[in-house]
Scaffold this motif. Structure first.
Motif, PDB file in Angstrom:
ATOM      1  N   PRO A  47      33.491  98.309  14.551  1.00 38.99           N
ATOM      2  CA  PRO A  47      34.404  97.054  15.189  1.00 38.99           C
ATOM      3  C   PRO A  47      34.202  95.757  14.185  1.00 38.99           C
ATOM      4  N   ASN A  48      35.251  95.456  13.520  1.00 39.27           N
ATOM      5  CA  ASN A  48      35.077  94.181  12.777  1.00 39.27           C
ATOM      6  C   ASN A  48      36.762  93.706  12.730  1.00 39.27           C
ATOM      7  N   VAL A  49      37.032  92.629  12.053  1.00 37.82           N
ATOM      8  CA  VAL A  49      38.130  92.116  11.967  1.00 37.82           C
ATOM      9  C   VAL A  49      39.321  93.046  11.317  1.00 37.82           C
ATOM     10  N   LEU A  50      38.818  93.581  10.144  1.00 40.23           N
ATOM     11  CA  LEU A  50      39.817  94.558   9.410  1.00 40.23           C
ATOM     12  C   LEU A  50      40.051  95.665  10.186  1.00 40.23           C
ATOM     13  N   VAL A  99      40.233  96.116  13.449  1.00 41.76           N
ATOM     14  CA  VAL A  99      41.043  95.941  14.527  1.00 41.76           C
ATOM     15  C   VAL A  99      42.507  95.700  14.007  1.00 41.76           C
ATOM     16  N   SER A 100      42.503  94.898  13.018  1.00 43.18           N
ATOM     17  CA  SER A 100      43.722  94.716  12.284  1.00 43.18           C
ATOM     18  C   SER A 100      44.548  95.894  11.804  1.00 43.18           C
ATOM     19  N   ASN A 102      39.775  99.900   4.795  1.00 40.34           N
ATOM     20  CA  ASN A 102      38.305  99.740   5.529  1.00 40.34           C
ATOM     21  C   ASN A 102      37.041 100.218   4.854  1.00 40.34           C
TER      22      ASN A 102
END
Length: 252
Positions: A210-213, A215-216, A93
């Protein structure tokens, strides 16, 4: 100092104790209107270090010895490699650029996370786990992990992102569960302290927006923790042998 209160009541009081020190630091930061992350971490370190001393004093005055609380060596296992690998995934990240990522920032951050690792593990996997053990090992494991997760509910009140905070709470419960299982398996609190410190250091060091990566990565960590929790639970509480109906004297 002999503590004669019920293990559950003491565990709740110890959980509240864990919240006192970040509250003190947060109050000072708010009153002084401090915005520099290095200064914020320094104040949090000083407050949390005070928590470490208070917790050690409680341990010393309790009916248990430091050895009973898990201050002992342990044997390394392959599961440690799984934990380290899963933590390093967070670097995908990216590294944070907060406070210019100076050497001073990293040093103060390191002091802070070490203090947090010591204080929270002393309380949740030390005091709470040990006192709840009077109710049984399963109660100690589950109870200490749930209380650890509840302790992170305060992040919602601080205005943190709701989704990330909920993921942090879920992660905290799973993390607490695995740490408690490790303490139960190794009889030592040392690795949970090291792991806790490493996780927080990497979390603050990497970009946590907070972003897709992001959260993933949290979801991936939770999946790994679920796997570890199942692994340790089966090792600690193996299923009883089932009697072979055809031969009552044999078991399968």
């Amino acid at each position: 100092m002999k503590m004669k209160n019920s293990p559950i009541l003491l565990s709740i009081l110890f959980t509240l104790l864990a919240l006192v020190f970040p509250f003190i630091a947060g109050t000072i930061i708010t009153i002084k209107n401090i915005s520099s992350l290095s200064s914020i971490f320094l104040i949090q370190f000083i407050s949390t270090a005070g928590g470490v001393l208070v917790t050690l004093w409680i341990m010393k005055k309790s009916k248990f010895s430091f050895h009973d609380f898990g201050f002992r060596r342990f044997k390394a296992g392959a599961w440690m490699a799984v934990i380290v690998f899963s933590e390093l995934i967070a670097f995908f990240n990216g590294i944070t650029e907060k406070d210019g990522f100076s050497a001073q920032y990293v040093f103060i951050l390191l002091l802070f996370v070490i203090a947090v690792g010591l204080c929270e593990e002393f309380i949740f996997r030390g005091l709470i786990f040990k006192y709840l053990s009077a109710k049984g090992l399963k109660v100690a494991i589950l109870g200490s992990s749930i209380l650890f997760g509840i302790g992170h509910l305060a992040n919602i009140l601080s205005g943190a992102d709701l989704l990330m905070t909920l993921l942090q709470i879920i992660y905290a419960i799973l993390f607490g569960l695995v740490c408690a299982e490790i303490v139960a398996k190794t009889k030592s609190i040392i690795f949970p302290i090291v792991w806790h410190t490493m996780h927080d250091f990497i979390a603050f060091l990497t970009d946590s927006e907070p972003n897709v990566l992001a959260v993933s990565i949290y979801v991936f960590h939770c999946i790994v923790l679920i796997g570890l929790a199942i692994y340790f639970w089966r090792a600690l509480f193996p299923k009883k042998a089932v009697m072979n109906l055809k031969n009552p004297e044999s078991y399968v």
